[in-house]
Each structure stands twice: as structure tokens, then as C-alpha cells.
Enzyme design. Structure first.
Site, PDB file in Angstrom:
ATOM      1  N   THR A   1      -7.051   6.676  10.160  1.00 50.76           N
ATOM      2  CA  THR A   1      -6.889   5.576   9.213  1.00 50.76           C
ATOM      3  C   THR A   1      -8.213   4.808   9.210  1.00 50.76           C
ATOM      4  OG1 THR A   1      -5.561   3.632   8.660  1.00 50.76           O
ATOM      5  CG2 THR A   1      -5.876   4.063  10.996  1.00 50.76           C
ATOM      6  N   THR A   2      -8.285   3.707   8.447  1.00 50.59           N
ATOM      7  CA  THR A   2      -9.554   2.980   8.368  1.00 50.59           C
ATOM      8  C   THR A   2      -9.783   2.240   9.682  1.00 50.59           C
ATOM      9  OG1 THR A   2      -9.060   2.722   6.036  1.00 50.59           O
ATOM     10  CG2 THR A   2     -10.896   1.441   6.895  1.00 50.59           C
TER      11      THR A   2
ATOM     12  N   GLU B   1     -11.348  -9.145   3.192  1.00 56.25           N
ATOM     13  CA  GLU B   1     -10.052  -8.839   3.795  1.00 56.25           C
ATOM     14  C   GLU B   1     -10.287  -8.625   5.284  1.00 56.25           C
ATOM     15  OE1 GLU B   1      -7.500  -6.008   1.807  1.00 56.25           O
ATOM     16  OE2 GLU B   1      -6.558  -5.424   3.704  1.00 56.25           O
TER      17      GLU B   1
ATOM     18  N   ARG C   1      -6.751  13.030   0.956  1.00 62.00           N
ATOM     19  CA  ARG C   1      -5.659  13.455   1.834  1.00 62.00           C
ATOM     20  C   ARG C   1      -4.315  12.868   1.429  1.00 62.00           C
ATOM     21  NH1 ARG C   1      -7.277  10.217   7.304  1.00 62.00           N
ATOM     22  NH2 ARG C   1      -9.227  11.291   6.924  1.00 62.00           N
TER      23      ARG C   1
ATOM     24  N   HIS D   1      -5.616   3.749  -1.703  1.00 66.20           N
ATOM     25  CA  HIS D   1      -6.936   4.158  -1.196  1.00 66.20           C
ATOM     26  C   HIS D   1      -7.185   5.607  -1.614  1.00 66.20           C
ATOM     27  CE1 HIS D   1      -9.670   4.493   2.664  1.00 66.20           C
ATOM     28  NE2 HIS D   1     -10.292   4.854   1.571  1.00 66.20           N
TER      29      HIS D   1
ATOM     30  N   HIS E   1      -3.755  -4.436   7.702  1.00 65.85           N
ATOM     31  CA  HIS E   1      -3.842  -3.237   8.531  1.00 65.85           C
ATOM     32  C   HIS E   1      -2.941  -3.367   9.753  1.00 65.85           C
ATOM     33  CE1 HIS E   1      -5.235   0.511  10.242  1.00 65.85           C
ATOM     34  NE2 HIS E   1      -5.812   0.742   9.077  1.00 65.85           N
TER      35      HIS E   1
ATOM     36  N   ARG F   1      -9.195   8.417  -0.921  1.00 65.87           N
ATOM     37  CA  ARG F   1     -10.154   8.833   0.113  1.00 65.87           C
ATOM     38  C   ARG F   1     -10.999   9.991  -0.397  1.00 65.87           C
ATOM     39  NH1 ARG F   1      -8.887   6.693   5.491  1.00 65.87           N
ATOM     40  NH2 ARG F   1     -10.521   8.086   6.210  1.00 65.87           N
TER      41      ARG F   1
ATOM     42  N   GLU G   1      -8.702   0.707  -3.177  1.00 68.58           N
ATOM     43  CA  GLU G   1      -9.515   0.775  -1.951  1.00 68.58           C
ATOM     44  C   GLU G   1     -10.458   1.953  -2.067  1.00 68.58           C
ATOM     45  OE1 GLU G   1      -7.495   0.979   1.739  1.00 68.58           O
ATOM     46  OE2 GLU G   1      -6.331  -0.794   1.319  1.00 68.58           O
TER      47      GLU G   1
ATOM     48  N   HIS H   1       1.000   6.216   1.895  1.00 65.33           N
ATOM     49  CA  HIS H   1       1.728   7.169   2.738  1.00 65.33           C
ATOM     50  C   HIS H   1       2.947   7.778   2.067  1.00 65.33           C
ATOM     51  CE1 HIS H   1      -1.259   6.773   5.653  1.00 65.33           C
ATOM     52  NE2 HIS H   1      -1.086   5.470   5.753  1.00 65.33           N
TER      53      HIS H   1
ATOM     54  N   GLY I   1       1.117  -1.397   4.344  1.00 62.87           N
ATOM     55  CA  GLY I   1       1.562  -0.087   3.873  1.00 62.87           C
ATOM     56  C   GLY I   1       2.354   0.711   4.877  1.00 62.87           C
TER      57      GLY I   1
ATOM     58  N   ASN J   1       0.852  -1.189   0.000  1.00 58.31           N
ATOM     59  CA  ASN J   1       0.000   0.000   0.000  1.00 58.31           C
ATOM     60  C   ASN J   1       0.896   1.250   0.000  1.00 58.31           C
ATOM     61  OD1 ASN J   1      -1.424   2.265   1.091  1.00 58.31           O
ATOM     62  ND2 ASN J   1      -3.064   0.894   1.715  1.00 58.31           N
TER      63      ASN J   1
HETATM   64  N1  PXP Z   1      -5.984  -3.034   3.950  1.00 54.44           N
HETATM   65  C1  PXP Z   1      -6.906  -2.067   3.998  1.00 54.44           C
HETATM   66  C2  PXP Z   1      -8.286  -2.390   3.546  1.00 54.44           C
HETATM   67  C3  PXP Z   1      -6.588  -0.764   4.437  1.00 54.44           C
HETATM   68  O1  PXP Z   1      -7.538   0.193   4.482  1.00 54.44           O
HETATM   69  C4  PXP Z   1      -5.252  -0.476   4.783  1.00 54.44           C
HETATM   70  C5  PXP Z   1      -4.870   0.917   5.197  1.00 54.44           C
HETATM   71  O2  PXP Z   1      -5.107   1.797   4.166  1.00 54.44           O
HETATM   72  C6  PXP Z   1      -4.313  -1.511   4.703  1.00 54.44           C
HETATM   73  C7  PXP Z   1      -4.705  -2.789   4.317  1.00 54.44           C
HETATM   74  C8  PXP Z   1      -2.869  -1.295   5.033  1.00 54.44           C
HETATM   75  O3  PXP Z   1      -2.744  -0.937   6.378  1.00 54.44           O
HETATM   76  P1  PXP Z   1      -1.369  -0.390   6.913  1.00 54.44           P
HETATM   77  O4  PXP Z   1      -1.074   0.857   6.148  1.00 54.44           O
HETATM   78  O5  PXP Z   1      -1.631  -0.152   8.364  1.00 54.44           O
HETATM   79  O6  PXP Z   1      -0.346  -1.459   6.674  1.00 54.44           O
END
Ligand code: PXP
Length: 254
Positions: free
Chosen positions: A106-107, A157, A55, A49, A196, A51, A76, A16, A218, A13
Site C-alpha cells: 500500500t502507499t 493529506e 493492480r 488510486h 490511511h 496505480r 490519487e 479494494h 478505504g 476509497n
Molecule cells: N489516502 C491516501 C492518500 C491513500 O493512498 C490511501 C490508500 O490508498 C487512503 C487515504 C486510504 O487508506 P486506507 O485504504 O488504509 O483506508
């Protein structure tokens, strides 16, 4: 547990990288360049993602990712008509529906598939009819998984955030929920992904689950890239995943 678990994919991901770029409002660092580097380092897919408040990832980033990537893009998106239109326009390989609140960092938490069934149904149908693989980002909860089956989504997921944030006994309890949910996914015929908050320390226990076929990671990787470089961080994560997977598939000697 199977002696030969199916291969485990890593989706990187790159949100960031865009967060850092947007802190200055210019064009550096470029998330698309990070995505290409991730591919070279062994990522099986790229996750981004878009958003509602833009952002981090921008509409232009999605356009460029679609144009430049050689591996699949996992888009996403919140289940809104705006995002549906963008997904249908760009036709990513996959779309992962996530809950989204403007004020969250975050989500936080998974999608309420059971409660939002009527709202989600036409969105899932339109994405599927366009040939986009739909996944639903949910808590490790069998009720949500059964609702995903009823909705016709082929993939879920599992949100690993609570497991990653917890410590000791509580972490074990969250992991147990993930283990049961992964087993349930196989019973009801859902492909199981997870993600996540995963780090070098927390990835192994999830990678070891034979039902889990993809991890999306990510924030930790982009943070580690500051110290060791993106390529090295991805390779190290990949190695941890592969080791945990191989050990889980090795029969224990008695
Ligand atoms: N999976 C989903 C559905 C997410 O929303 C995110 C965060 O955007 C991630 C995975 C990756 O999470 P992280 O950035 O904490 O590794």
C-alpha cells in the site's frame, strides 16, 4: 479549539473493491457500483488510486467514475507524466499526489515534497492550471508542509498509517505529531485532510481535530462491508466521525 468546527467530509476509497474483482479477472464486484452505493450511504466524495501497475483500479474504472459520480472524485496518482496526462484528460475534482513503489503493498509513507520540489513543481502547476484541486499526501512533518506551501499546493493529506499501526504510548506519540501538523496547516494556510489505515477505533481522535476537513478511508470499510454491508459500514464510520467532531466542539463544563 473552536466551539463550532467546520464540517468534516468523508471520502470513501473504493480501490479494494477492484482488488477483489481483479482476483478473478471478471467484472464483479464493480467499484463504480460501490461508489454509487457509498454516495447513497453518505460519502461526500470518492477516492480512487490508479496505480502504475493497475493492480486494482483500471483506466476504464476512472472513465466510468467520472461519468457516473454525483459527488467529487479524488484521483490519487503518482507524480508521473503518464498519470498527469490521465488527470488532465479526465479533469477530476481533485488530484492527490502520492509516492508509489511497485513492490509496496500500500502507499507506505508520505511524499517527499521538500526533496522532490523541482520534479513536483511543474506537475502541481499543470494540475492547478487545469482547475484540479491538488493535495499532497505527506507525513505529519512541518518541513513537508512548508514545502507544500512553497510549491503552491492548497491542500495536504496527513498520512495516518503510522498512528493506526502503532499501539499505546507509540500511538499517542504519532497522534501528537498529527495534532501538531494539523495546527501547523492552519498557521500556514493549507487545507488539511487525513487518511490511511483508519478504523472505527482510530477515526475519532483524528475527526476531533478542527483543522482536519476531510478523511479518506478505504481498506477498513471494504473489509467491514463483508460482515455488515457497505452502507452500514459507511454509516457507522460517519456516525463515529460526527460524534467525535461534535464532542470536540462542545465546551467542557468547569
Ligand atoms: N489516502 C491516501 C492518500 C491513500 O493512498 C490511501 C490508500 O490508498 C487512503 C487515504 C486510504 O487508506 P486506507 O485504504 O488504509 O483506508
Amino acid at each position: 479549539m473552536s466551539e463550532h468546527p467546520l464540517p468534516l467530509r468523508l471520502g470513501v476509497n473504493i480501490d479494494h473493491v477492484a482488488t477483489i474483482r481483479n482476483a478473478r479477472g471478471g467484472v464483479f464486484p464493480d467499484p463504480v457500483e460501490a461508489a454509487k452505493l457509498s454516495e447513497q450511504a453518505g460519502a461526500d466524495g470518492i477516492t480512487a488510486h490508479l496505480r502504475e501497475d493497475r493492480r486494482h483500479i483500471s483506466d476504464k474504472d476512472i472513465e466510468r467514475l467520472i461519468e457516473k459520480l454525483s459527488v467529487p472524485l479524488n484521483f490519487e496518482m503518482a507524480p508521473t507524466s503518464e498519470m498527469l496526462e490521465i488527470a488532465l484528460k479526465h479533469q477530476p475534482h481533485a488530484a492527490c499526489l502520492v509516492p508509489e513503489k511497485r513492490e509496496e503493498r500500500t502507499t507506505e509513507g508520505g511524499l517527499d515534497v521538500a526533496g522532490g520540489f523541482n520534479h513536483l513543481k511543474p506537475i502541481v502547476d499543470k494540475l492547478r492550471n487545469a482547475g484540479i484541486r491538488v493535495s499532497l499526501f505527506i507525513e505529519p512533518d512541518p518541513v513537508q508542509m512548508d514545502a507544500a506551501v512553497a510549491l503552491g499546493a492548497p491542500v495536504i493529506e496527513l498520512h495516518t498509517g503510522a498512528y493506526c499501526d502503532a499501539r499505546q504510548v507509540e500511538r499517542r506519540q504519532h497522534l501528537d505529531r498529527i495534532i501538531s501538523a494539523a495546527a501547523h496547516s492552519a498557521e500556514v494556510g493549507l487545507e488539511c485532510h487525513a487518511g490511511h489505515g483508519l478504523t472505527y477505533d482510530t477515526v475519532g481522535a483524528v475527526a476531533a481535530l478542527p483543522e482536519v476537513l476531510e478523511l479518506n478511508i478505504g481498506h477498513f470499510l471494504i473489509g467491514e462491508a463483508i460482515f455488515s454491508g457497505l452502507e452500514s459500514a459507511i454509516k457507522r464510520m460517519r456516525a463515529r466521525m460526527d460524534t467525535a467532531r461534535a464532542e470536540a466542539g462542545t465546551p467542557k463544563s468547569t
